[in-house]
Design a protein around this motif. Structure first.
Motif, PDB file in Angstrom:
ATOM      1  N   UNK A 250     -34.147 -13.778  16.637  1.00  0.00           N
ATOM      2  CA  UNK A 250     -34.122 -14.701  17.773  1.00  0.00           C
ATOM      3  C   UNK A 250     -32.763 -15.376  17.900  1.00  0.00           C
ATOM      4  N   UNK A 251     -32.246 -15.891  16.788  1.00  0.00           N
ATOM      5  CA  UNK A 251     -30.976 -16.617  16.832  1.00  0.00           C
ATOM      6  C   UNK A 251     -29.787 -15.699  17.048  1.00  0.00           C
ATOM      7  N   UNK A 252     -29.970 -14.425  16.744  1.00  0.00           N
ATOM      8  CA  UNK A 252     -28.897 -13.455  16.983  1.00  0.00           C
ATOM      9  C   UNK A 252     -28.952 -12.886  18.399  1.00  0.00           C
ATOM     10  N   UNK A 253     -29.900 -13.376  19.214  1.00  0.00           N
ATOM     11  CA  UNK A 253     -30.006 -12.907  20.593  1.00  0.00           C
ATOM     12  C   UNK A 253     -30.752 -11.613  20.758  1.00  0.00           C
ATOM     13  N   UNK A 254     -31.542 -11.218  19.750  1.00  0.00           N
ATOM     14  CA  UNK A 254     -32.318  -9.977  19.811  1.00  0.00           C
ATOM     15  C   UNK A 254     -33.789 -10.263  19.493  1.00  0.00           C
ATOM     16  N   UNK A 255     -34.425 -11.137  20.299  1.00  0.00           N
ATOM     17  CA  UNK A 255     -35.802 -11.512  19.982  1.00  0.00           C
ATOM     18  C   UNK A 255     -36.769 -10.352  20.160  1.00  0.00           C
ATOM     19  N   UNK A 256     -37.826 -10.381  19.372  1.00  0.00           N
ATOM     20  CA  UNK A 256     -38.864  -9.365  19.466  1.00  0.00           C
ATOM     21  C   UNK A 256     -40.122  -9.875  18.798  1.00  0.00           C
ATOM     22  N   UNK A 257     -41.207  -9.108  18.832  1.00  0.00           N
ATOM     23  CA  UNK A 257     -42.434  -9.508  18.137  1.00  0.00           C
ATOM     24  C   UNK A 257     -42.191  -9.729  16.643  1.00  0.00           C
ATOM     25  N   UNK A 258     -43.116 -10.413  15.987  1.00  0.00           N
ATOM     26  CA  UNK A 258     -43.002 -10.700  14.561  1.00  0.00           C
ATOM     27  C   UNK A 258     -43.038  -9.384  13.777  1.00  0.00           C
ATOM     28  N   UNK A 271     -23.806  -8.906   8.119  1.00  0.00           N
ATOM     29  CA  UNK A 271     -22.566  -9.649   8.379  1.00  0.00           C
ATOM     30  C   UNK A 271     -22.751 -11.101   7.954  1.00  0.00           C
ATOM     31  N   UNK A 272     -21.683 -11.853   7.849  1.00  0.00           N
ATOM     32  CA  UNK A 272     -21.773 -13.252   7.399  1.00  0.00           C
ATOM     33  C   UNK A 272     -22.660 -14.122   8.278  1.00  0.00           C
ATOM     34  N   UNK A 279     -30.210 -17.761   5.473  1.00  0.00           N
ATOM     35  CA  UNK A 279     -30.287 -18.865   4.520  1.00  0.00           C
ATOM     36  C   UNK A 279     -30.779 -20.141   5.180  1.00  0.00           C
ATOM     37  N   UNK A 280     -30.343 -20.402   6.401  1.00  0.00           N
ATOM     38  CA  UNK A 280     -30.813 -21.588   7.131  1.00  0.00           C
ATOM     39  C   UNK A 280     -32.313 -21.497   7.386  1.00  0.00           C
ATOM     40  N   UNK A 281     -32.764 -20.324   7.788  1.00  0.00           N
ATOM     41  CA  UNK A 281     -34.182 -20.133   8.070  1.00  0.00           C
ATOM     42  C   UNK A 281     -35.010 -20.328   6.805  1.00  0.00           C
TER      43      UNK A 281
END
Length: 347
Positions: A250-258, A271-272, A279-281
């Motif tokens: 979601x945060x990377x702009x590629x949302x999808x189902x769980x 990638x970093x 880690x934040x999640x």
């Protein structure tokens, strides 16, 4: 004993459908009602493939009909997406049909991306307007808990049914702004620690210190956490991996189902930025076996001074989600309550 409640985003598992997710919400509500949870709140989100909670006011009516004891409400209605009069009418209707069992949680974020928010609000002026305090004042006045100022153009308009007041109102937020607004308006407050884990203690302290009796006579603070309870720590880590990957996508702009556990366990950040998001999640979610979760939750409840715990659980498998709430109920020793009586304030 601390009351425990549910925040339900109506998650959409990979391999299933949004329609099934809605039916899963009804099934979960029956389940946690029988376990003794106090509230079942439904979120408002739009255009996000992983959640189907686009119309909490409709879901609230169905959940209330399908359950016996539990209070049912919004977690929350995103007020800037709606007219205050319309929300007052909808929730007074719900309160009339399910007296003493409805809550109205209010938020001010759009619950979606900017383009979808524009489609909902239908003008760029509405999208950028900062009139939340005015909207809230109108809502409370139409709800019967405040007065319109003298000469207000809406003062003669009635929110029907007129013989019912709004159910208990809570402000939702993840910042000091929401805490202060809830305090000065004398409302209940729910802090979204699953969004801002580090902000809870300060915001809830501000809420209590600045609280002025109004809609309710005393402050009532709900701490919302993302929690997954497995059979043990290893099992919980597996279950949590689906939610972790879903949030990274979601945060990377590629949302999808769980995603499934199998998919999530194979995921390796490339990638970093992905590693940082992951880690934040992980820091924003509490997962573990019953004793691990109990210790962590009790620590946070004491340090925050919250009156009530609300839990959102994001896993791929619906039965595992129900099982997590069962384990949490056992770990925190909640008991099945008596059938709900009319409740005018958030006790």
């Amino acid at each position: 004993m601390t009351a425990i409640s549910v925040l339900d985003l109506t998650p959409v598992p990979e391999g299933s459908t949004e329609s099934q997710a809605l039916h899963n919400t009804i099934d979960l509500a029956r389940h946690v009602d029988a376990l003794g949870y106090r509230r079942h709140w439904l979120a408002e989100h739009h255009g996000i493939p992983s959640v189907a909670s686009s119309s909490p006011e409709v879901l609230i009516g169905h959940v209330a009909m399908a359950t016996e004891r539990i209070r049912v409400g919004s977690g929350g209605i995103m007020l800037p997406n709606h007219s205050s009069l319309r929300i007052a009418e909808e929730f007074k209707v719900l309160e009339a049909l399910h007296p003493g069992r409805i809550d109205l949680g209010i938020g001010r974020a759009p619950g979606t991306d900017q383009l979808t928010a524009l489609a909902i609000r239908r003008s760029r002026e509405a999208l950028t307007a900062d009139d939340f305090p005015n909207q809230l004042g109108e809502l409370l006045a139409w709800g019967g808990h405040a007065e319109f100022p003298a000469g207000h153009p809406y003062a003669r308009i009635k929110a029907i049914p007129t013989d019912v007041m709004l159910p208990p109102v809570f402000l939702l937020g993840s910042s000091d702004y929401s805490a202060q607004s809830a305090a000065v308006n004398g409302l209940g407050f729910a802090f979204a620690a699953h969004i801002n884990p580090g902000g809870a203690i300060g915001a809830l302290r501000m809420y209590r210190e600045q609280f002025v009796p109004g809609y309710v006579e005393r402050p009532h603070a709900i701490l919302t956490l993302a929690v997954i309870v497995g059979e043990d720590d290893e099992h919980a880590a597996q279950l949590a991996s689906s939610g972790h990957l879903s949030m990274v996508m979601l945060r990377a702009g590629r949302p999808g189902p769980i995603p499934s556990v199998e998919t999530a366990m194979r995921f390796q950040p490339t990638d970093p930025q992905q590693r940082m998001i992951l880690e934040q999640v992980k820091r924003s979610m509490i997962s573990g076996g019953p004793e691990t979760v109990r210790a962590r939750v009790e620590e946070l409840m004491v340090s925050s001074g919250a009156d009530e715990l609300m839990v959102t659980t994001l896993v791929h498998d619906h039965e595992e989600r129900k099982a997590s709430y069962t384990r949490l109920a056992a770990a925190l020793d909640i008991a099945v309550p008596e059938p709900a009586a009319a409740e005018s304030v958030p006790a």
